[in-house]
Enzyme design. Structure first.
Site, PDB file in Angstrom:
ATOM      1  N   ASP A  29       0.860  -1.170   0.000  1.00 41.68           N
ATOM      2  CA  ASP A  29       0.000   0.000   0.000  1.00 41.68           C
ATOM      3  C   ASP A  29       0.903   1.229   0.000  1.00 41.68           C
ATOM      4  OD1 ASP A  29      -2.016   1.809   0.239  1.00 41.68           O
ATOM      5  OD2 ASP A  29      -2.681   1.186   2.226  1.00 41.68           O
ATOM      6  N   HIS A  39      -5.606 -20.200  12.956  1.00 45.18           N
ATOM      7  CA  HIS A  39      -6.958 -20.660  12.628  1.00 45.18           C
ATOM      8  C   HIS A  39      -7.688 -19.661  11.735  1.00 45.18           C
ATOM      9  CE1 HIS A  39     -10.970 -22.336  12.886  1.00 45.18           C
ATOM     10  NE2 HIS A  39     -11.374 -21.090  13.102  1.00 45.18           N
TER      11      HIS A  39
END
Length: 377
Positions: free
Chosen positions: A94, A336
């Site tokens: 960015d 996860h």
């Protein structure tokens, strides 16, 4: 003469949804793709090899933050960001445009660029379109973003129009500043939630040989319906042979819906930030691991999940780690959540390729509608 440094090949389409491959100078990116955010040159808590093993093809780093610390020239002197952080795959950076929005109280925008007062020590950081390109080339970015202004939700039409026309001038300057060895450069379409202003931005940027196009200025506080309508109106205006990148969107339901509108690339801090706050993403919505109901729960976080956390540990153990503020909690939660998001993207790619996007989307959205997010007890 065209100087394309990023190519897109469509491999399958189902309605507006498409799947394909981006070819960068450091390898392929399977799309639709989610880029984990490594703002400071690291996906917080994880080794680069772990991020790759979870299924990430490309990550995102931030020019503003790395320019402040340790400095883009320092990174260049150490062999570039890939060597510095030991990530072999493509990196998108960015330009600092989002910080124009998020650090509004610490910056001033003018025709030439943006002046920031560092959030670290108050020092001056000056970013112009040329300096943003130079910094990203020092980092060794494979896909660079043009410097732009990300206006806040609710900005007036006159302000938005002045901003997007200045962005187009900045895009020309960014292209002129890029060196022969530099990475690909993407333009950023602005215009708030006004379809006519978005069209104007596309037309201004469309005359330039950008390697791809991003949709900026969304997910900054506007209504979700307005965001989706803006995306649906803008994507068809963009060249079909260039990638479309929706900046800063990472809610699972939004990823599925926006891929259905033809978006190819996504990034967001949501999965990693939520992980550090004890919120886990599952097929049935968010799970708050702080909730007391999990104190004696021997079940895995999500049945059938093959991430390292679910394969080995119980909800009770994950809750214990988080409540005890053990560092392993943040690692396992992050593993996860990123596994969930990246597996969702892999499922999207398969579904589009096999012509069953609508069925896949209904299944995912139906599961998420039963969001199990609870208040901690």
């Amino acid at each position: 003469m065209s100087d394309r440094r990023l190519t897109y090949r469509e491999a399958g389409r189902d309605g507006l949804a498409r799947t394909g491959e981006l070819t960068t100078r450091r390898g392929l990116v399977r799309t639709p793709a989610f880029m984990p955010v490594g703002t400071q040159g690291t996906v917080k808590g994880l080794l680069p090899g772990e991020v790759a093993d979870l299924g990430a093809d490309m990550i995102l780093a931030n020019t503003y933050h790395l320019s402040l610390r340790p400095g883009a020239e320092v990174v260049a002197g150490l062999g570039g960001l890939h060597r510095f952080m030991a990530w072999d795959g493509p990196i998108l950076t960015d330009s600092g445009g989002f910080q124009v929005f998020s650090l509004a109280g610490l910056r001033k925008v003018d025709e030439e660029g943006v002046s920031f007062r560092s959030h670290l020590d108050g020092g001056l950081l000056r970013l112009t379109p040329e300096e943003a390109v130079r910094a990203q080339e020092n980092l060794g970015s494979d896909v660079m973003m043009m410097l732009d202004e990300c206006p806040p939700a609710g900005a007036g039409r006159d302000y938005l129009e002045r901003s997007l026309t200045r962005d187009a001038r900045w895009a020309q300057r960014a292209l002129a500043a890029r060196t022969p060895g530099g990475g690909a450069l993407m333009g950023i379409v602005q215009g708030g939630v006004h379809a006519d202003l978005r069209r104007q931005s596309v037309e201004l940027l469309g005359g330039l040989e950008m390697d791809g196009y991003a949709l900026g200025g969304l997910s900054v506080g506007e209504a979700k319906e307005a965001m989706m309508e803006t995306i649906a109106a803008t994507v068809p205006l963009l060249p079909a042979d260039r990638p479309v990148y929706l900046m800063g969107v990472g809610e699972p339901a939004d990823l599925v819906a926006c891929a259905g509108l033809g978006v190819d690339l996504f990034d967001c801090v949501l999965p990693t930030r939520m992980a550090r706050n004890g919120t886990l993403l599952t097929a049935r919505g968010r799970l708050n691991i702080r909730n007391a109901r999990y104190a004696r729960d021997p079940e895995p976080l999500e049945e059938g999940c093959t991430c390292p956390a679910c394969q080995t540990y119980s909800r009770a153990y994950l809750r214990h780690l988080f409540m005890a503020k053990e560092l392993l909690a943040y690692r396992l939660n992050t593993l996860h959540n990123l596994y969930y998001i990246l597996n969702l993207m892999a499922g999207l790619r398969r579904a589009i390729r096999e012509g069953r996007y609508q069925t896949f989307a209904r299944q995912v959205l139906s599961g998420l509608a039963g969001d199990q997010g609870e208040e901690a007890a």
